[in-house]
Design an enzyme around this catalytic site. Structure first.
Site, PDB file in Angstrom:
ATOM      1  N   TYR A 176      -0.997  28.619  87.165  1.00 15.73           N
ATOM      2  CA  TYR A 176      -1.706  27.219  87.370  1.00 15.73           C
ATOM      3  C   TYR A 176      -2.161  27.435  88.943  1.00 15.73           C
ATOM      4  CZ  TYR A 176      -4.482  23.311  85.940  1.00 15.73           C
ATOM      5  OH  TYR A 176      -5.471  22.267  85.407  1.00 15.73           O
ATOM      6  N   HIS A 181      -8.774  25.271  90.853  1.00 13.50           N
ATOM      7  CA  HIS A 181      -9.182  25.369  88.957  1.00 13.50           C
ATOM      8  C   HIS A 181      -8.432  24.368  88.532  1.00 13.50           C
ATOM      9  CE1 HIS A 181      -9.380  26.689  85.204  1.00 13.50           C
ATOM     10  NE2 HIS A 181      -7.638  26.524  85.452  1.00 13.50           N
ATOM     11  N   GLU A 273     -10.855  34.184  81.558  1.00 16.19           N
ATOM     12  CA  GLU A 273     -10.703  33.052  83.066  1.00 16.19           C
ATOM     13  C   GLU A 273     -10.683  34.161  84.300  1.00 16.19           C
ATOM     14  OE1 GLU A 273      -6.946  31.138  82.155  1.00 16.19           O
ATOM     15  OE2 GLU A 273      -7.759  29.217  80.727  1.00 16.19           O
ATOM     16  N   GLU A 275      -8.574  35.998  86.634  1.00 13.48           N
ATOM     17  CA  GLU A 275      -7.773  35.871  87.421  1.00 13.48           C
ATOM     18  C   GLU A 275      -6.964  37.552  87.985  1.00 13.48           C
ATOM     19  OE1 GLU A 275      -4.343  34.084  85.286  1.00 13.48           O
ATOM     20  OE2 GLU A 275      -5.764  33.250  83.281  1.00 13.48           O
ATOM     21  N   GLN A 321      -7.569  24.271  72.594  1.00 11.98           N
ATOM     22  CA  GLN A 321      -6.872  24.010  73.551  1.00 11.98           C
ATOM     23  C   GLN A 321      -6.541  22.425  73.452  1.00 11.98           C
ATOM     24  OE1 GLN A 321      -7.650  26.227  77.132  1.00 11.98           O
ATOM     25  NE2 GLN A 321      -5.859  24.701  78.487  1.00 11.98           N
ATOM     26  N   TYR A 325      -3.063  21.158  73.183  1.00 15.68           N
ATOM     27  CA  TYR A 325      -2.700  20.605  74.902  1.00 15.68           C
ATOM     28  C   TYR A 325      -1.200  19.777  75.081  1.00 15.68           C
ATOM     29  CZ  TYR A 325      -5.124  17.629  77.777  1.00 15.68           C
ATOM     30  OH  TYR A 325      -5.217  16.219  78.386  1.00 15.68           O
TER      31      TYR A 325
END
Length: 464
Positions: A176, A181, A273, A275, A321, A325
């Site tokens: 992360y 972000h 996402e 990445e 999520q 979460y």
């Protein structure tokens, strides 16, 4: 230095120039063999075309490394090693590396498990085989250029190539590491006043994912500029890309009132996402007391354990999520699919693109007595509050802190539309925590890091 030149036809806009030389795993089900190629006398039986094997890519071609190894072109590799006085380097022939065995495997794991000097030696040999004239310290090796039957056996058009996962992934961790972000997501879930958690600037934050649901983004054919994947709700099939089925799970009934509980149904907020992930290589960092315990990696050791990089999309079910979460982070909202590009780009290929991160530096300098000096205030809360950045602890403090200047884009193509539309743009330099720091922190407790482990950056968001 002038650009390297190859005798292989490489289009000017190709992602696979002679300066790249990525590694991957491919098979060639459309290939019928070439009768003019005679295997080496010491050869084992050659792999059938549909059997996955290790490859590289240049121009419009996937190049079969197991064929090059069988022909002896990857024998007697040269590496530079420190002499006994430690003050100079000497070139020596590699020992205990068996290219015929390593490159006939259906994954890169055996190759990854060797030390970095072996990766460099193989890459340099491949560059020399593709060079048309000397470049830097590398001279052309004309054995492949002058062997047309061997070329026919080893070179395969990318459009006819079937791609596979480049490695058997033992463990997968997603970090992360983009400050932008982390702030954006924090605002989304917790509001501006509590966007960036207090621990975020002190260490790379990550969570363990599912290696069983990591898939190659492209099954066959070549996608210009990276990878391609899509979602589906039906049973349609398209061999040119990997599809991800929309997951079902628990959804919060009232977004404003969690006390009303949940219902079961399909995800309505499917997200991607953007990445970049890297594969771990080298020997496992076992403790001296035995193979069942590990020891922390230093920054220098971690740098030599990064085999190479891939694009990654960690698919996310945002509505699932949001409900699940707290308190342990995402679970079923992330465990159903992660897709990666199939060619692994080495740190050696990316080295010319080294740059500062968008952060510039991390914190200030360490005081005597073990204290920490804080840098000038910057807004990291998302709410306008000026917060000072802490200097990382000693084991994370990298004197070569930086990233790579690699442009990243995402384009969207709805099912009924023939053209793609670019919807976002970012850059790998927008990373607060580097890949080296991620690997160091992952191992700080003594966690054994093995060849083939995959570590994702987390979504890389830009400043805008």
């Amino acid at each position: 230095m002038t650009a390297a030149k190859s005798w292989v036809d490489v289009p000017s806009d190709s992602d696979f120039s002679i300066d790249n030389i990525p590694f991957g795993v491919c098979s060639f089900p459309k290939y019928n063999g070439d009768a003019s190629y005679v295997p080496a006398p010491c050869s084992n039986s050659l792999l059938a075309p549909f059997t996955p094997r290790c490859c590289t890519a240049i121009g419009k071609y996937a190049v079969d490394l197991h064929i090059l190894a069988d022909a002896g072109l990857l024998d007697n590799l040269i590496v530079a090693e420190s002499e006994s006085n430690g003050a100079s380097m000497a070139e020596v022939v590699v020992a205990n590396f068996h290219p015929r065995i390593v490159f006939s495997q259906s994954s890169l794991n055996d190759f990854m498990a060797h030390e970095k000097n072996i990766w460099i030696a193989v890459r340099n040999r491949l560059i020399s085989l593709f060079l048309s004239e000397s470049h830097g310290d590398i001279s052309p090796d004309t054995r492949l250029q002058n062997n047309a039957p061997l070329q026919k056996q080893a070179f395969h058009p990318l459009v006819d190539t079937l791609y596979h996962l480049p490695a058997t992934i033992g463990d997968y961790t997603d970090f992360y590491s983009s400050r932008e972000h982390a702030t954006n997501v924090g605002i989304m879930f917790r509001g501006k006043d509590n966007a960036l958690q207090p621990n975020w600037l002190h260490m790379p934050i990550g969570y363990h994912g599912r290696s069983s649901s990591v898939y190659p983004s492209v099954a066959n054919g070549v996608m210009k500029g990276g990878s391609k994947e899509g979602t589906r709700d039906d049973d349609s099939d398209d061999e040119t890309m990997s599809f991800v089925r929309r997951p079902c799970g628990q959804l919060q009934i009232d977004p404003l009132d969690p006390m009303k509980g949940s219902t079961y149904g399909p995800c309505k907020l499917m997200d991607f996402e953007l990445e970049v992930a890297f594969f771990v290589g080298g020997a496992t960092n076992h403790d001296d007391e035995g193979e069942h315990s590990g020891k922390p990696l230093t920054l220098s050791q971690a740098k030599d354990r990064i085999f190479g990089y891939v694009l990654m999309n960690d698919w996310s079910a945002r509505d699932i999520q949001k409900w699940e979460y707290v308190p342990l982070g995402p679970f079923t909202s992330k465990n159903y699919a992660t897709t990666i590009s199939t060619w692994v780009v080495t740190p050696m290929a990316l080295e010319p693109f080294r740059c500062e991160t968008s952060a510039g530096k991390q914190g200030g300098t360490n005081r005597s007595g073990g204290g920490t000096e804080l840098s000038e205030g910057v807004d990291v809360s998302g709410g306008g509050e000026r917060v000072k950045d802490p200097t990382p602890l000693e084991y994370l403090r990298d004197p070569n802190y930086g990233s790579y200047d690699v442009s990243l884009t995402v384009s969207l193509q709805p099912k009924a539309v023939s053209q793609t539309t670019q919807i976002c743009q970012s850059n790998l330099k927008h990373m607060y925590w580097s890949s080296v720091q991620q690997l160091v922190h992952h191992s700080v407790t003594g966690c054994p890091m093995k060849a083939g482990d995959l570590l994702g950056s987390g979504t890389i968001s830009g400043k805008e």
